[in-house]
Design a protein around this motif. Structure first.
Motif, mmCIF file in Angstrom:
data_model
loop_
_atom_site.group_PDB
_atom_site.id
_atom_site.type_symbol
_atom_site.label_atom_id
_atom_site.label_comp_id
_atom_site.label_asym_id
_atom_site.label_seq_id
_atom_site.Cartn_x
_atom_site.Cartn_y
_atom_site.Cartn_z
ATOM 1 N N ILE A 1 99.168 35.092 68.436
ATOM 2 C CA ILE A 1 97.787 35.479 68.119
ATOM 3 C C ILE A 1 97.419 36.803 68.772
ATOM 4 C CG2 ILE A 1 95.351 34.803 68.340
ATOM 5 C CD1 ILE A 1 96.229 31.909 68.195
ATOM 6 N N GLN A 2 97.819 36.943 70.025
ATOM 7 C CA GLN A 2 97.496 38.170 70.752
ATOM 8 C C GLN A 2 98.019 39.417 70.016
ATOM 9 O OE1 GLN A 2 99.730 39.146 74.270
ATOM 10 N NE2 GLN A 2 97.917 39.865 75.353
ATOM 11 N N HIS A 3 99.202 39.290 69.425
ATOM 12 C CA HIS A 3 99.774 40.446 68.732
ATOM 13 C C HIS A 3 98.963 40.830 67.498
ATOM 14 C CE1 HIS A 3 103.727 39.008 70.678
ATOM 15 N NE2 HIS A 3 103.100 39.856 71.466
ATOM 16 N N ILE A 4 98.394 39.844 66.850
ATOM 17 C CA ILE A 4 97.580 40.152 65.662
ATOM 18 C C ILE A 4 96.287 40.838 66.104
ATOM 19 C CG2 ILE A 4 96.582 39.225 63.524
ATOM 20 C CD1 ILE A 4 99.639 38.616 63.972
ATOM 21 N N GLU A 5 95.764 40.377 67.245
ATOM 22 C CA GLU A 5 94.564 41.037 67.764
ATOM 23 C C GLU A 5 94.865 42.484 68.131
ATOM 24 O OE1 GLU A 5 93.353 38.233 70.738
ATOM 25 O OE2 GLU A 5 92.461 36.933 69.204
ATOM 26 N N MET A 6 96.034 42.708 68.668
ATOM 27 C CA MET A 6 96.430 44.079 69.003
ATOM 28 C C MET A 6 96.574 44.931 67.740
ATOM 29 S SD MET A 6 99.132 43.344 72.033
ATOM 30 C CE MET A 6 98.540 43.201 73.725
ATOM 31 N N ALA A 7 97.097 44.322 66.691
ATOM 32 C CA ALA A 7 97.235 45.050 65.422
ATOM 33 C C ALA A 7 95.849 45.433 64.889
ATOM 34 C CB ALA A 7 97.997 44.204 64.395
ATOM 35 N N ARG A 8 94.901 44.537 65.023
ATOM 36 C CA ARG A 8 93.516 44.833 64.602
ATOM 37 C C ARG A 8 92.980 46.002 65.401
ATOM 38 N NH1 ARG A 8 90.448 40.819 62.138
ATOM 39 N NH2 ARG A 8 88.539 41.587 63.093
ATOM 40 N N ASP A 9 93.243 45.959 66.681
ATOM 41 C CA ASP A 9 92.780 47.013 67.570
ATOM 42 C C ASP A 9 93.333 48.373 67.125
ATOM 43 O OD1 ASP A 9 92.754 48.678 70.051
ATOM 44 O OD2 ASP A 9 91.874 46.860 70.906
ATOM 45 N N MET A 10 94.648 48.413 66.866
ATOM 46 C CA MET A 10 95.269 49.675 66.448
ATOM 47 C C MET A 10 94.730 50.132 65.092
ATOM 48 S SD MET A 10 99.227 49.123 67.630
ATOM 49 C CE MET A 10 99.356 47.619 68.584
ATOM 50 N N ALA A 11 94.545 49.173 64.193
ATOM 51 C CA ALA A 11 94.038 49.508 62.854
ATOM 52 C C ALA A 11 92.647 50.128 62.967
ATOM 53 C CB ALA A 11 93.995 48.252 61.976
ATOM 54 N N GLY A 12 91.801 49.505 63.750
ATOM 55 C CA GLY A 12 90.430 49.977 63.907
ATOM 56 C C GLY A 12 90.397 51.378 64.527
ATOM 57 N N ARG A 13 91.241 51.561 65.510
ATOM 58 C CA ARG A 13 91.294 52.848 66.190
ATOM 59 C C ARG A 13 91.762 53.957 65.249
ATOM 60 N NH1 ARG A 13 90.847 54.108 71.358
ATOM 61 N NH2 ARG A 13 92.176 55.869 71.895
ATOM 62 N N PHE A 14 92.789 53.646 64.482
ATOM 63 C CA PHE A 14 93.326 54.641 63.543
ATOM 64 C C PHE A 14 92.260 54.983 62.488
ATOM 65 C CE2 PHE A 14 95.652 56.468 60.081
ATOM 66 C CZ PHE A 14 96.770 57.073 60.630
ATOM 67 N N ASN A 15 91.641 53.964 61.927
ATOM 68 C CA ASN A 15 90.595 54.186 60.921
ATOM 69 C C ASN A 15 89.478 55.068 61.488
ATOM 70 O OD1 ASN A 15 91.930 52.565 59.087
ATOM 71 N ND2 ASN A 15 90.602 50.776 59.372
ATOM 72 N N HIS A 16 89.118 54.767 62.708
ATOM 73 C CA HIS A 16 88.028 55.506 63.348
ATOM 74 C C HIS A 16 88.420 56.961 63.612
ATOM 75 C CE1 HIS A 16 84.634 56.335 65.931
ATOM 76 N NE2 HIS A 16 85.483 56.753 66.866
ATOM 77 N N LEU A 17 89.586 57.150 64.224
ATOM 78 C CA LEU A 17 90.034 58.499 64.591
ATOM 79 C C LEU A 17 90.228 59.395 63.383
ATOM 80 C CD1 LEU A 17 92.695 57.790 67.363
ATOM 81 C CD2 LEU A 17 90.731 59.332 67.566
ATOM 82 N N PHE A 18 90.763 58.823 62.308
ATOM 83 C CA PHE A 18 91.102 59.657 61.147
ATOM 84 C C PHE A 18 90.122 59.461 59.995
ATOM 85 C CE2 PHE A 18 94.989 59.173 63.684
ATOM 86 C CZ PHE A 18 95.183 60.511 64.005
ATOM 87 N N LYS A 19 89.019 58.822 60.331
ATOM 88 C CA LYS A 19 87.846 58.752 59.437
ATOM 89 C C LYS A 19 88.173 58.286 58.029
ATOM 90 C CE LYS A 19 85.436 62.361 61.997
ATOM 91 N NZ LYS A 19 86.540 62.530 62.997
ATOM 92 N N GLY A 20 88.696 57.081 57.950
ATOM 93 C CA GLY A 20 88.954 56.517 56.617
ATOM 94 C C GLY A 20 89.266 55.038 56.746
ATOM 95 N N GLN A 21 89.221 54.356 55.611
ATOM 96 C CA GLN A 21 89.596 52.936 55.609
ATOM 97 C C GLN A 21 91.080 52.833 55.264
ATOM 98 O OE1 GLN A 21 88.286 49.979 56.462
ATOM 99 N NE2 GLN A 21 86.767 51.300 57.430
ATOM 100 N N TYR A 22 91.914 53.298 56.181
ATOM 101 C CA TYR A 22 93.342 53.269 55.885
ATOM 102 C C TYR A 22 93.895 51.850 55.965
ATOM 103 C CZ TYR A 22 92.798 58.222 56.343
ATOM 104 O OH TYR A 22 92.389 59.511 56.156
ATOM 105 N N PHE A 23 93.462 51.143 56.971
ATOM 106 C CA PHE A 23 94.053 49.827 57.217
ATOM 107 C C PHE A 23 93.042 48.694 57.094
ATOM 108 C CE2 PHE A 23 96.707 52.539 60.166
ATOM 109 C CZ PHE A 23 97.834 52.528 59.352
#
Ligand code: TRP
Length: 337
Positions: free
Chosen positions: A161-183
């Motif tokens: 479960i923790q790994h999926i939460e980490m994946a969410r974290d990375m997805a959110g960060r990437f979307n935010h930094l690069f200003k798009g709904q990539y993930f």
């Protein structure tokens, strides 16, 4: 109708056993038959290299796992079934994610923390002794597996479960930094009804405890292993407790409700352990005979398995390649037109 994307990976370091079947393979194959779902199932063979430096073991395990899923009836027209290592976009995405993932997040990963704790307990001066970058950063690779295909639901065991939460974290960060709904932000699915099967010694059936019953052991071996399941010293005729009994638990996992009820009654009436084991063997063998034959035929035809997996990889890459293009663009690695 857009289908829900369900994705899960199987680390290829072992031989599939009854616990894998009940806990993961059976529910996954059932889910893949749901027309409202698009499933992605893959062999996490890049992950296998973290734990296993025996090439033969990794190679063998990949073949055995593929043959197992096919023998049990995975419909590969429906599900996308592939090897992680056939998708070069996955390690590429791993790097992009590594560059947005906080190191501190990885410091908190259970697998890494457990390895550090072990070093500390052993009195090692270096808390990172023997820990590779693969082990340390493997949640990033796992995030790439999931985010690559915009999977929404990820069926996993509790420990993941923790790994999926980490994946969410990375997805959110990437979307935010690069200003798009990539993930898409993925969610872990932990099925409470799916059982964690006990093994020969009564602990959880697991390769690391060396207490497994391989799913497609020969008939003779299956009987031998069933006879090894730990029971207590109650004699035939003495009533036995079906709850908290590994033998009964394995029986129920394969039996119909009526069969399980009948066995429960026999326990209360004092069935002998020898007889109960014979009945368990018969039940398992009845369920496994046909898939075992298909498994053996598949194992003798690795070329067929290879072709099935390459077809799966082709379908997966048809999605991964354009996704990766978009992501390259997003971070400033697009083409000069
Ligand atoms: N790490 C998972 C395990 O050990 C296997 C895995 C790798 C996985 N990549 C994945 C599971 C992506 C779900 C999604 O069980």
């Amino acid at each position: 109708m857009t289908k829900t994307r369900v994705l899960t990976g199987i680390t290829t370091t072992g031989t599939p056993h009854l616990g894998n079947y009940v806990g993961a393979i059976k529910p996954a194959i059932a889910a893949s038959q749901d027309p409202s779902v698009q499933s992605y199932y893959f062999m996490a063979d890049l992950h296998a290299l973290i734990k296993c430096q025996e090439p033969q073991r990794v190679q063998e395990s990949r073949l055995e796992i593929a043959a197992t899923w096919l023998a049990l009836g995975l419909d590969t027209d429906n599900a996308i079934f592939y090897r992680q290592s056939d998708i070069p976009e996955i390690p590429e995405l791993t790097w992009l994610l590594s560059c947005v993932c906080a190191k501190g997040l990885m410091n908190r990963a259970h697998a890494y923390k457990a390895a550090v704790a072990e070093n500390e307990a052993a009195g090692n001066q270096d808390p990172d002794k023997g820990i590779t970058m693969g082990l340390f950063s493997y949640p990033v690779l796992m995030a790439a597996d999931i985010l690559m295909f915009n999977a929404k639901k990820v069926p996993v065991g509790r420990d993941q479960i923790q790994h999926i939460e980490m994946a969410r974290d990375m997805a959110g960060r990437f979307n935010h930094l690069f200003k798009g709904q990539y993930f898409t932000l993925p969610e872990a699915v932990v099925d409470e009804r799916v059982e964690v099967l006990g093994g020969l010694d009564g602990r959880k059936m697991s390769k690391s405890y060396n207490n497994t019953i391989p799913l497609f052991a020969s008939e003779k071996k299956l009987l031998k292993l069933v006879r090894k399941i730990k029971t207590n010293s109650l004699e035939p005729g003495e009533p036995k407790d079906p709850d908290n009994c590994t033998l009964f638990q394995i029986y129920s996992a394969f039996a119909t409700q009526e069969e399980a009820d009948a066995m429960r009654q026999e326990y209360l009436e004092g069935i002998g352990w020898g007889e109960a084991k014979n009945q368990l063997f018969e039940l398992l063998n009845e369920h496994l005979r046909e898939p075992r034959e298909r498994y053996q035929a598949l194992m003798e035809d690795p070329g067929h398995i290879e072709a099935v997996l390459l077809k799966g990889a082709e379908r997966a890459r048809a999605e991964a390649a354009p996704m990766m293009d978009r992501l390259r663009h997003a971070v400033g690695l697009g083409r000069f037109h």
